[in-house]
Write a protein that holds these residues in place. Structure first.
Motif, PDB file in Angstrom:
ATOM      1  N   ASN A 185       0.805  -1.220   0.000  1.00 45.03           N
ATOM      2  CA  ASN A 185       0.000   0.000   0.000  1.00 45.03           C
ATOM      3  C   ASN A 185       0.839   1.273   0.000  1.00 45.03           C
ATOM      4  O   ASN A 185       0.287   2.376   0.055  1.00 45.03           O
ATOM      5  CB  ASN A 185      -0.927   0.023   1.220  1.00 45.03           C
ATOM      6  CG  ASN A 185      -1.945  -1.103   1.175  1.00 45.03           C
ATOM      7  OD1 ASN A 185      -2.545  -1.365   0.137  1.00 45.03           O
ATOM      8  ND2 ASN A 185      -2.132  -1.779   2.300  1.00 45.03           N
ATOM      9  N   PRO A 187       2.697   4.199  -1.584  1.00 48.12           N
ATOM     10  CA  PRO A 187       2.707   4.815  -2.915  1.00 48.12           C
ATOM     11  C   PRO A 187       4.095   4.887  -3.539  1.00 48.12           C
ATOM     12  O   PRO A 187       4.250   4.701  -4.750  1.00 48.12           O
ATOM     13  CB  PRO A 187       2.142   6.217  -2.662  1.00 48.12           C
ATOM     14  CG  PRO A 187       1.371   6.097  -1.392  1.00 48.12           C
ATOM     15  CD  PRO A 187       2.093   5.082  -0.570  1.00 48.12           C
ATOM     16  N   LEU A 190       5.034   1.434  -4.853  1.00 43.45           N
ATOM     17  CA  LEU A 190       4.268   1.096  -6.049  1.00 43.45           C
ATOM     18  C   LEU A 190       4.722   1.921  -7.246  1.00 43.45           C
ATOM     19  O   LEU A 190       4.685   1.439  -8.386  1.00 43.45           O
ATOM     20  CB  LEU A 190       2.779   1.295  -5.779  1.00 43.45           C
ATOM     21  CG  LEU A 190       2.182   0.333  -4.750  1.00 43.45           C
ATOM     22  CD1 LEU A 190       0.730   0.679  -4.458  1.00 43.45           C
ATOM     23  CD2 LEU A 190       2.295  -1.112  -5.218  1.00 43.45           C
ATOM     24  N   THR A 213      -3.496   2.002  -8.758  1.00 43.36           N
ATOM     25  CA  THR A 213      -3.191   2.940  -7.679  1.00 43.36           C
ATOM     26  C   THR A 213      -3.735   4.336  -7.935  1.00 43.36           C
ATOM     27  O   THR A 213      -3.580   5.216  -7.084  1.00 43.36           O
ATOM     28  CB  THR A 213      -1.668   3.021  -7.477  1.00 43.36           C
ATOM     29  OG1 THR A 213      -1.053   3.381  -8.725  1.00 43.36           O
ATOM     30  CG2 THR A 213      -1.113   1.690  -7.010  1.00 43.36           C
TER      31      THR A 213
END
Length: 283
Positions: A185, A187, A190, A213
């Motif tokens: 989770n 950011p 990701l 996302t």
């Protein structure tokens, strides 16, 4: 006559007593009391906590709010009262790095090596090296950091990014995948995953991450720009013979998002992306 004046005096005394029994906030002794309370409250707010753990926690909160210059002053106060500790040394190193004092920051990150916060010391040295564009040195320090703290997702992600900037796409694969599975989770992690997919030639997977996302347009453009830069640097280093690891074939980056979440590019198996990896991100 005397009785009349005596009764008036008694009444006056009673009235004064009645007034005195009521709280007075605007003048006299009552105002002085309020001012004294306010002074005490202000002193309590300005006085550093008398427990080192509490004080360090407050300094951390200051840094989380971006008050790095102020935190340096409080670190001085902390160490004057309790002496330096690995925790205060790390806070100082971080504040120095984030207030554009890299040389002094290196000094304090180096002091952490061999302590219980050695991984943080190596991470800081790696971030400083990366800020100068020395990604081989950054990757070396971050590799040591992950050896000391292998389950830290941010360390794995930072290592993967440094290797990408070196042009070592295959070397970036494992730490980035580990980072995502440790913290799916985050950011930043990701974003690095999407960047990895792009430079690895897995455009479909990159677009799926971006779509999943809901990355902003600015973030997407930054990722495309980074990917193009990494590809360019890899080509230059490959031609100069500096690059010894394999690099994916040249790519043309398309910012059009892929809407089908069921597609998987053929390059996914080539780079060892586990089956169902992207699907697990949403769990």
């Amino acid at each position: 006559m005397n009785t009349h004046w005596l009764s008036m005096a008694v009444c006056t005394s009673l009235l004064l007593a009645g007034c005195a029994s009521k709280p007075v906030n605007g003048y006299g002794l009552a105002e002085q009391a309020v001012q004294e309370i306010e002074r005490q409250q202000a002193a309590e707010k300005s006085t550093p906590p008398n427990q080192p753990g509490v004080y360090l926690s407050l300094i951390q909160q200051m840094q989380q709010k971006g008050l790095y210059f102020a935190s340096l002053a409080h670190i001085d106060a902390y160490e004057r009262q309790w002496g330096a500790s690995p925790q205060s040394t790390l806070l100082r190193a971080e504040a120095l790095r984030l207030t554009a004092q890299p040389e002094r920051s290196v000094e304090y990150y180096t002091k952490l090596l061999g302590t219980t916060l050695g991984a943080s010391g190596f991470r800081g040295l790696g971030l400083l090296a990366g800020a100068k564009g020395d990604f081989p040195a950054a990757a070396k320090s971050l590799q040591k950091a992950t050896e000391l703290d292998p389950v830290n997702p941010l360390l794995q992600s930072d290592l993967g990014y440094a290797r990408l900037r070196m042009g070592d796409v295959e070397g970036a694969r494992v730490p980035i995948m580990q980072a995502v599975e440790l913290d799916r989770n985050n950011p930043k992690i990701l974003s690095n995953l999407a960047l990895f997919f792009m430079v690895a030639g897995q455009q479909i997977e990159a677009n799926q991450v971006i779509e999943h996302t809901k990355m902003s347009l600015d973030t997407r453009q930054a990722i495309y720009k980074e990917a193009a830069l990494i590809e360019h640097n890899a080509r230059v280093r490959a031609r100069s013979g500096a690059l010894t690891t394999g690099v994916s074939a040249p790519l043309s980056f398309d910012s059009t998002l892929v809407t089908s979440q069921s597609q998987v590019s053929p390059d996914a198996q080539q780079h060892g992306v586990p089956s169902g990896f992207l699907a697990r991100m949403g769990q």
